[in-house]
Design a protein around this motif. Structure first.
Motif, PDB file in Angstrom:
ATOM      1  N   LEU A 267       0.787  -1.247   0.055  1.00 55.05           N
ATOM      2  CA  LEU A 267       0.062   0.150   0.108  1.00 55.05           C
ATOM      3  C   LEU A 267       0.695   1.220  -0.097  1.00 55.05           C
ATOM      4  CD1 LEU A 267      -2.990  -0.684   2.443  1.00 55.05           C
ATOM      5  CD2 LEU A 267      -2.835  -0.832  -0.252  1.00 55.05           C
ATOM      6  N   ILE A 268       1.914   1.192   0.700  1.00 50.87           N
ATOM      7  CA  ILE A 268       2.586   2.427   0.828  1.00 50.87           C
ATOM      8  C   ILE A 268       4.045   2.417   0.374  1.00 50.87           C
ATOM      9  CG2 ILE A 268       1.175   3.608   2.424  1.00 50.87           C
ATOM     10  CD1 ILE A 268       2.807   2.723   4.484  1.00 50.87           C
ATOM     11  N   LYS A 269       4.369   1.121  -0.210  1.00 54.78           N
ATOM     12  CA  LYS A 269       5.732   1.074  -0.791  1.00 54.78           C
ATOM     13  C   LYS A 269       6.689   1.144   0.083  1.00 54.78           C
ATOM     14  CE  LYS A 269       3.406   1.080  -4.660  1.00 54.78           C
ATOM     15  NZ  LYS A 269       2.970  -0.301  -5.365  1.00 54.78           N
ATOM     16  N   GLU A 270       6.595   0.501   1.459  1.00 58.15           N
ATOM     17  CA  GLU A 270       7.474   0.157   2.030  1.00 58.15           C
ATOM     18  C   GLU A 270       8.834  -0.791   1.903  1.00 58.15           C
ATOM     19  OE1 GLU A 270       5.540   1.693   6.402  1.00 58.15           O
ATOM     20  OE2 GLU A 270       5.759  -0.405   5.998  1.00 58.15           O
ATOM     21  N   PRO A 271       9.934  -0.654   2.044  1.00 62.94           N
ATOM     22  CA  PRO A 271      10.896  -1.846   1.690  1.00 62.94           C
ATOM     23  C   PRO A 271      10.657  -3.018   1.994  1.00 62.94           C
ATOM     24  CG  PRO A 271      11.789  -0.277   3.326  1.00 62.94           C
ATOM     25  CD  PRO A 271      10.400   0.186   3.044  1.00 62.94           C
ATOM     26  N   LEU A 272      10.836  -4.102   1.295  1.00 66.73           N
ATOM     27  CA  LEU A 272      10.448  -5.393   1.774  1.00 66.73           C
ATOM     28  C   LEU A 272      11.677  -6.378   0.884  1.00 66.73           C
ATOM     29  CD1 LEU A 272       8.844  -7.633   2.926  1.00 66.73           C
ATOM     30  CD2 LEU A 272       7.433  -7.966   1.066  1.00 66.73           C
ATOM     31  N   THR A 273      12.559  -6.629   1.569  1.00 66.10           N
ATOM     32  CA  THR A 273      14.082  -7.172   1.114  1.00 66.10           C
ATOM     33  C   THR A 273      14.169  -8.457   1.874  1.00 66.10           C
ATOM     34  OG1 THR A 273      15.464  -6.230   2.709  1.00 66.10           O
ATOM     35  CG2 THR A 273      15.087  -5.004   0.841  1.00 66.10           C
ATOM     36  N   LYS A 274      14.952  -9.436   1.356  1.00 69.55           N
ATOM     37  CA  LYS A 274      14.960 -10.741   2.023  1.00 69.55           C
ATOM     38  C   LYS A 274      15.620 -10.455   3.590  1.00 69.55           C
ATOM     39  CE  LYS A 274      19.762 -11.753   0.120  1.00 69.55           C
ATOM     40  NZ  LYS A 274      20.029 -10.551  -0.473  1.00 69.55           N
ATOM     41  N   GLU A 275      16.544  -9.438   3.552  1.00 71.40           N
ATOM     42  CA  GLU A 275      17.031  -9.121   5.022  1.00 71.40           C
ATOM     43  C   GLU A 275      15.924  -9.174   5.937  1.00 71.40           C
ATOM     44  OE1 GLU A 275      20.146  -8.776   2.078  1.00 71.40           O
ATOM     45  OE2 GLU A 275      18.290  -7.924   2.127  1.00 71.40           O
ATOM     46  N   ILE A 276      14.748  -8.164   5.512  1.00 72.80           N
ATOM     47  CA  ILE A 276      13.864  -7.729   6.285  1.00 72.80           C
ATOM     48  C   ILE A 276      12.992  -8.893   6.767  1.00 72.80           C
ATOM     49  CG2 ILE A 276      11.592  -6.672   6.483  1.00 72.80           C
ATOM     50  CD1 ILE A 276      12.928  -4.172   4.987  1.00 72.80           C
ATOM     51  N   ILE A 277      12.772  -9.976   5.616  1.00 70.10           N
ATOM     52  CA  ILE A 277      12.095 -11.092   5.777  1.00 70.10           C
ATOM     53  C   ILE A 277      12.738 -12.041   6.879  1.00 70.10           C
ATOM     54  CG2 ILE A 277      11.065 -13.114   4.608  1.00 70.10           C
ATOM     55  CD1 ILE A 277      10.591 -11.527   2.210  1.00 70.10           C
ATOM     56  N   ILE A 278      14.144 -12.215   6.688  1.00 65.67           N
ATOM     57  CA  ILE A 278      14.927 -13.201   7.568  1.00 65.67           C
ATOM     58  C   ILE A 278      14.818 -12.420   8.891  1.00 65.67           C
ATOM     59  CG2 ILE A 278      17.351 -13.995   8.003  1.00 65.67           C
ATOM     60  CD1 ILE A 278      17.756 -14.061   4.708  1.00 65.67           C
ATOM     61  N   GLY A 279      15.092 -11.056   8.902  1.00 66.48           N
ATOM     62  CA  GLY A 279      15.123 -10.613  10.197  1.00 66.48           C
ATOM     63  C   GLY A 279      13.907 -10.420  11.249  1.00 66.48           C
ATOM     64  N   SER A 280      12.766 -10.390  10.487  1.00 71.95           N
ATOM     65  CA  SER A 280      11.733 -10.611  11.017  1.00 71.95           C
ATOM     66  C   SER A 280      11.263 -12.065  11.668  1.00 71.95           C
ATOM     67  CB  SER A 280      10.217 -10.136  10.030  1.00 71.95           C
ATOM     68  OG  SER A 280      10.675  -8.918   9.571  1.00 71.95           O
ATOM     69  N   CYS A 281      11.655 -13.219  10.659  1.00 70.78           N
ATOM     70  CA  CYS A 281      11.300 -14.406  11.123  1.00 70.78           C
ATOM     71  C   CYS A 281      12.122 -14.717  12.458  1.00 70.78           C
ATOM     72  CB  CYS A 281      11.797 -15.218  10.099  1.00 70.78           C
ATOM     73  SG  CYS A 281      10.568 -15.359   8.661  1.00 70.78           S
ATOM     74  N   ILE A 282      13.322 -14.170  12.408  1.00 66.86           N
ATOM     75  CA  ILE A 282      14.439 -14.587  13.526  1.00 66.86           C
ATOM     76  C   ILE A 282      13.661 -13.997  14.857  1.00 66.86           C
ATOM     77  CG2 ILE A 282      16.459 -13.889  14.412  1.00 66.86           C
ATOM     78  CD1 ILE A 282      17.872 -14.165  11.610  1.00 66.86           C
ATOM     79  N   THR A 283      13.219 -12.423  14.872  1.00 67.73           N
ATOM     80  CA  THR A 283      12.527 -11.775  15.894  1.00 67.73           C
ATOM     81  C   THR A 283      11.378 -12.481  16.204  1.00 67.73           C
ATOM     82  OG1 THR A 283      13.199  -9.625  15.150  1.00 67.73           O
ATOM     83  CG2 THR A 283      11.234  -9.728  16.497  1.00 67.73           C
ATOM     84  N   LEU A 284      10.663 -13.070  15.526  1.00 68.56           N
ATOM     85  CA  LEU A 284       9.127 -13.669  15.882  1.00 68.56           C
ATOM     86  C   LEU A 284       9.686 -15.070  16.473  1.00 68.56           C
ATOM     87  CD1 LEU A 284       6.826 -12.768  12.858  1.00 68.56           C
ATOM     88  CD2 LEU A 284       7.053 -11.608  15.352  1.00 68.56           C
ATOM     89  N   ILE A 285      10.702 -15.704  15.808  1.00 69.41           N
ATOM     90  CA  ILE A 285      11.059 -17.153  16.691  1.00 69.41           C
ATOM     91  C   ILE A 285      11.507 -16.746  18.113  1.00 69.41           C
ATOM     92  CG2 ILE A 285      12.660 -18.656  16.604  1.00 69.41           C
ATOM     93  CD1 ILE A 285      12.687 -18.902  13.552  1.00 69.41           C
TER      94      ILE A 285
END
Length: 300
Positions: A267-285
């Motif tokens: 919706l607002i074109k915020e960055p979505l990179t593989k680093e953000i995906i990986i970091g988010s998964c690590i945080t949630l784990i």
């Protein structure tokens, strides 16, 4: 075919997870063309009046002076610093990063209770969860730092962390001391008190403008935050907590940041990179491991 109670509860869990996740994006929409403190104050005032008004119409008595003082104090922690500063934060950082920082509150609760109350055992699973949570945030933060625009990025990080810590402290206080008042009726009064403090803060800092200057997108976002984020999602969460195990009902906390990151990128074109995906998964784990270890301690 009629839905069973459990099916309705899972549907309510889905509503809570999605709505509270999209609320971060709605907040970012709202503050792009309006002062953040005033946006938060307006949301809290409308939602608080609706909450408190509903229970007053049902025959609830006004809180006594001692309860009012308690509610005013808790409003500062839960809605002025936590929600108010979180709303300021999304003016300067992505909604996904803000949601991830907010998701760290179980980790900060453990650390705060260990430091100040000495009554929280930190086993290896809890410690691993804390390390993973911080590591994941660091990865997302590092990646975001190369995509952010404007000089206030660090302000967004700082106020978001303060908001998360304030929510943690408020959670600890509530778990240790309760008042004889319907919790959802209490939330209404806390929102009303918070709106008054936030309006005052906006005025003092020169961030109070005429409501006529609010663009349509801000009003649409505030309307969504009130009706969906503060009313429907809360009711759905209550239904979920009543009919599902606490461990299942708590799954919303892991879904919220994912929803915020994905919806924000579209919706607002915020960055979505593989680093953000990986970091988010690590945080949630990490958050999951901490929560699991705390539940085992309580059941032991």
């Amino acid at each position: 075919m009629d839905l069973t109670t459990k099916q309705k509860a899972y549907f309510a869990l889905s509503v809570t997870s999605i709505v509270w996740g999209t609320s971060w994006v709605a907040s970012r929409f709202a503050v792009q063309s309006a002062p953040a403190l005033q946006v938060s104050a307006t949301r809290q005032l409308i939602a608080g009046v609706l909450f408190a008004g509903f229970f007053l119409l049902k025959g609830e008595k006004l809180p006594n002076p001692k309860q009012m003082l308690w509610l005013a104090g808790m409003s500062i922690l839960l809605f002025v610093f936590a929600n108010g500063l979180a709303t300021v934060g999304v003016k300067f950082i992505s909604s996904g990063l803000a949601a991830l920082i907010a998701a760290l509150y179980p980790l900060s609760v453990v650390v705060i209770e260990k430091i100040f109350f000495k009554n929280r055992k930190i086993g290896w699973v809890t410690f691993l969860g804390i390390v993973l949570g911080i590591t994941g945030i660091a990865i997302v933060f590092y990646d975001n730092a190369f995509h952010h625009q404007g000089p206030n990025y660090w302000i967004g990080i700082l106020v978001s962390v303060i908001a998360m810590l304030s929510w943690s402290v408020g959670t600890i206080i509530i778990s240790r001391k309760q008042i004889n008042l319907n919790p959802y009726y209490a939330i209404g009064w806390e929102m009303i008190f918070a709106s008054l403090f936030l309006f005052a803060g906006a005025a003092v800092t020169g961030n109070l403008v005429s409501f006529s200057t609010f663009p349509a997108q801000t009003w649409y976002a505030i309307g969504y935050l009130v009706m969906m984020g503060s009313l429907i999602a809360v009711v759905a969460f209550l239904y979920t907590m009543k009919h599902l195990e606490a461990s299942v009902a708590a799954l919303y906390a892991y879904v919220n940041p994912i929803v915020a990151i994905v919806i924000g990128s579209f919706l607002i074109k915020e960055p979505l990179t593989k680093e953000i995906i990986i970091g988010s998964c690590i945080t949630l784990i990490g958050v999951y491991l901490v929560n699991q270890s705390l539940r085992k301690q309580k059941s032991a």
